[in-house]
Design a protein around this motif. Structure first.
Motif, PDB file in Angstrom:
ATOM      1  N   ILE A 186       4.658   8.189  -9.110  1.00  0.00           N
ATOM      2  CA  ILE A 186       3.629   8.284 -10.136  1.00  0.00           C
ATOM      3  C   ILE A 186       4.089   7.505 -11.371  1.00  0.00           C
ATOM      4  CG2 ILE A 186       2.357   9.854 -11.654  1.00  0.00           C
ATOM      5  CD1 ILE A 186       2.801  12.023  -9.462  1.00  0.00           C
ATOM      6  N   VAL A 187       3.222   6.632 -11.875  1.00  0.00           N
ATOM      7  CA  VAL A 187       3.557   5.890 -13.090  1.00  0.00           C
ATOM      8  C   VAL A 187       2.680   6.310 -14.269  1.00  0.00           C
ATOM      9  CG1 VAL A 187       4.520   3.921 -11.877  1.00  0.00           C
ATOM     10  CG2 VAL A 187       2.065   3.946 -12.429  1.00  0.00           C
ATOM     11  N   CYS A 188       1.591   7.013 -13.979  1.00  0.00           N
ATOM     12  CA  CYS A 188       0.743   7.536 -15.054  1.00  0.00           C
ATOM     13  C   CYS A 188      -0.005   8.763 -14.556  1.00  0.00           C
ATOM     14  CB  CYS A 188      -0.254   6.477 -15.537  1.00  0.00           C
ATOM     15  SG  CYS A 188      -1.309   7.043 -16.905  1.00  0.00           S
TER      16      CYS A 188
ATOM     17  N   ILE B 248       1.428  15.044  -6.454  1.00  0.00           N
ATOM     18  CA  ILE B 248       2.214  15.562  -7.573  1.00  0.00           C
ATOM     19  C   ILE B 248       3.222  16.598  -7.093  1.00  0.00           C
ATOM     20  CG2 ILE B 248       2.087  16.909  -9.710  1.00  0.00           C
ATOM     21  CD1 ILE B 248      -0.712  15.629 -10.148  1.00  0.00           C
ATOM     22  N   ALA B 249       2.761  17.536  -6.263  1.00  0.00           N
ATOM     23  CA  ALA B 249       3.650  18.598  -5.785  1.00  0.00           C
ATOM     24  C   ALA B 249       4.807  18.032  -4.955  1.00  0.00           C
ATOM     25  CB  ALA B 249       2.858  19.619  -4.973  1.00  0.00           C
ATOM     26  N   ARG B 250       4.516  17.086  -4.088  1.00  0.00           N
ATOM     27  CA  ARG B 250       5.563  16.493  -3.258  1.00  0.00           C
ATOM     28  C   ARG B 250       6.579  15.728  -4.091  1.00  0.00           C
ATOM     29  NH1 ARG B 250       0.883  14.517   0.843  1.00  0.00           N
ATOM     30  NH2 ARG B 250       0.707  16.438   2.065  1.00  0.00           N
ATOM     31  N   ARG B 251       6.085  14.988  -5.094  1.00  0.00           N
ATOM     32  CA  ARG B 251       7.014  14.244  -5.952  1.00  0.00           C
ATOM     33  C   ARG B 251       7.858  15.202  -6.793  1.00  0.00           C
ATOM     34  NH1 ARG B 251       8.650   9.868  -4.090  1.00  0.00           N
ATOM     35  NH2 ARG B 251       9.512   9.432  -6.159  1.00  0.00           N
ATOM     36  N   MET B 252       7.311  16.353  -7.144  1.00  0.00           N
ATOM     37  CA  MET B 252       8.111  17.345  -7.859  1.00  0.00           C
ATOM     38  C   MET B 252       9.259  17.843  -6.992  1.00  0.00           C
ATOM     39  SD  MET B 252       5.436  19.632 -10.113  1.00  0.00           S
ATOM     40  CE  MET B 252       4.816  19.004 -11.694  1.00  0.00           C
ATOM     41  N   ILE B 253       8.966  18.100  -5.734  1.00  0.00           N
ATOM     42  CA  ILE B 253      10.018  18.555  -4.827  1.00  0.00           C
ATOM     43  C   ILE B 253      11.079  17.473  -4.657  1.00  0.00           C
ATOM     44  CG2 ILE B 253      10.517  19.177  -2.434  1.00  0.00           C
ATOM     45  CD1 ILE B 253       7.804  20.594  -2.379  1.00  0.00           C
ATOM     46  N   ILE B 254      10.646  16.233  -4.458  1.00  0.00           N
ATOM     47  CA  ILE B 254      11.583  15.124  -4.293  1.00  0.00           C
ATOM     48  C   ILE B 254      12.460  14.967  -5.529  1.00  0.00           C
ATOM     49  CG2 ILE B 254      11.724  12.593  -4.112  1.00  0.00           C
ATOM     50  CD1 ILE B 254       9.229  12.770  -2.272  1.00  0.00           C
ATOM     51  N   ASN B 255      11.883  15.186  -6.706  1.00  0.00           N
ATOM     52  CA  ASN B 255      12.632  15.060  -7.959  1.00  0.00           C
ATOM     53  C   ASN B 255      13.270  16.372  -8.406  1.00  0.00           C
ATOM     54  OD1 ASN B 255      12.187  12.199  -9.283  1.00  0.00           O
ATOM     55  ND2 ASN B 255      10.228  12.752  -8.367  1.00  0.00           N
ATOM     56  N   GLN B 256      13.235  17.373  -7.526  1.00  0.00           N
ATOM     57  CA  GLN B 256      13.876  18.666  -7.777  1.00  0.00           C
ATOM     58  C   GLN B 256      13.368  19.331  -9.057  1.00  0.00           C
ATOM     59  OE1 GLN B 256      18.146  18.839  -6.873  1.00  0.00           O
ATOM     60  NE2 GLN B 256      18.039  16.731  -6.131  1.00  0.00           N
TER      61      GLN B 256
ATOM     62  N   ARG C  93       0.808  -1.216   0.000  1.00  0.00           N
ATOM     63  CA  ARG C  93       0.000   0.000   0.000  1.00  0.00           C
ATOM     64  C   ARG C  93       0.843   1.270   0.000  1.00  0.00           C
ATOM     65  NH1 ARG C  93      -4.576  -1.489   4.608  1.00  0.00           N
ATOM     66  NH2 ARG C  93      -4.636  -3.748   4.218  1.00  0.00           N
ATOM     67  N   ALA C  94       2.146   1.135  -0.122  1.00  0.00           N
ATOM     68  CA  ALA C  94       3.047   2.279   0.004  1.00  0.00           C
ATOM     69  C   ALA C  94       2.807   3.358  -1.041  1.00  0.00           C
ATOM     70  CB  ALA C  94       4.505   1.806  -0.065  1.00  0.00           C
ATOM     71  N   GLY C  95       2.158   2.994  -2.133  1.00  0.00           N
ATOM     72  CA  GLY C  95       1.934   3.957  -3.194  1.00  0.00           C
ATOM     73  C   GLY C  95       1.025   5.117  -2.838  1.00  0.00           C
ATOM     74  N   ILE C  96       0.339   5.052  -1.717  1.00  0.00           N
ATOM     75  CA  ILE C  96      -0.552   6.161  -1.345  1.00  0.00           C
ATOM     76  C   ILE C  96       0.195   7.291  -0.647  1.00  0.00           C
ATOM     77  CG2 ILE C  96      -2.550   4.623  -1.182  1.00  0.00           C
ATOM     78  CD1 ILE C  96      -2.364   4.873   1.869  1.00  0.00           C
ATOM     79  N   TRP C  97       1.466   7.063  -0.303  1.00  0.00           N
ATOM     80  CA  TRP C  97       2.279   8.101   0.342  1.00  0.00           C
ATOM     81  C   TRP C  97       3.354   8.586  -0.619  1.00  0.00           C
ATOM     82  CZ3 TRP C  97       1.085   3.702   3.451  1.00  0.00           C
ATOM     83  CH2 TRP C  97       0.199   3.971   4.499  1.00  0.00           C
ATOM     84  N   ALA C  98       3.451   9.894  -0.793  1.00  0.00           N
ATOM     85  CA  ALA C  98       4.443  10.448  -1.723  1.00  0.00           C
ATOM     86  C   ALA C  98       5.868  10.166  -1.269  1.00  0.00           C
ATOM     87  CB  ALA C  98       4.220  11.957  -1.867  1.00  0.00           C
TER      88      ALA C  98
END
Length: 237
Positions: A65-67, A126-134, A55-60
């Motif tokens: 994100i794969v799609c 989306i916003a959190r993954r953007m920060i993580i990916n700089q 279930r880890a995919g629900i936490w950024a």
């Protein structure tokens, strides 16, 4: 009143996420401990962090994100068109492509983003993954310093709540009761990680994600008491 919003100014969206690694053992030791701590209140006493990792995919912090599917109306006069497209594959590219879409085509004051439970899940993820990916956060996702009425986001779940903060209605249930064709196909959200890692069938995930995006637009039309989209009006690009 949502009836006054120009449909051409709304970008409908949905994301599909999976755990960042295929299994718990692929996490380094520190991340395993951090995941155990993060989920201690969600897990039942007899469920280990390793078993819960699916279930880890629900936490950024532990997913990716794969799609990311988007849809928008391109209505002209009395002709309706709803265009749907998807970003998929490597997460950094997904996020950069989506950022470019927002910055170049949906960055004016009148433009709005819309999803189902998007304010609680899709947009923060989306916003959190953007920060993580700089990756720089586009203006439409940057909420810092904005008043609630200045936030350019619509949420079909919130619209359906009518102020009832305790209420939750799934996309599948809402489409059912509103007489909208079900967006669910041969998989559901709990199976996305298996389809991605084991079956390696991204096309099934893209189809699933696009159906949800279309369903959000259909709900929005129903809330405005407008005719639903028919297949001939939906264009996949």
């Amino acid at each position: 009143m949502i009836e006054k919003i120009n449909l051409n100014n709304i970008l409908f969206l949905d994301i599909e996420t999976v755990p960042e690694t295929e299994n718990y053992q692929q996490l380094d030791t520190e991340m395993q401990v951090l995941f155990e701590q993060k989920t201690q209140y969600q897990r039942k006493e007899d469920i280990s962090a390793e078993d819960f990792y699916e279930r880890a995919g629900i936490w950024a912090e532990f997913g990716k994100i794969v799609c990311l599917s988007v849809g928008f109306f391109a209505n002209k006069n009395d002709i309706r068109n709803f265009r749907v497209t998807s970003f998929f594959g490597e997460e950094t590219k997904i996020l950069k492509d989506f950022s470019n879409l927002l910055n170049n085509h949906f960055n004016n004051p009148q433009h709005l983003l819309c999803g189902h439970n998007a304010k609680e899940f899709d947009i923060p993820f989306i916003a959190r993954r953007m920060i993580i990916n700089q990756i720089a956060i586009p203006e439409k996702l940057n909420l810092f310093g904005k008043k609630p009425w200045e936030i350019p986001h619509l949420d079909t779940l919130e619209l359906w709540k009518f102020g009832d903060f305790k209420h939750y209605t799934s996309l599948k249930l809402l489409t059912k009761i509103l007489g909208i064709p079900s967006p669910k196909g041969d998989i559901d959200g709990s199976e996305v990680a298996h389809v991605f890692y084991v079956e390696q069938d991204i096309d099934r995930i893209v189809t699933y994600c696009e159906k949800d995006t279309i369903a959000v637009a259909q709900i929005f039309l129903r809330l405005r008491r407008e005719e639903l989209l028919i297949e001939e009006e939906i264009i996949h690009v």
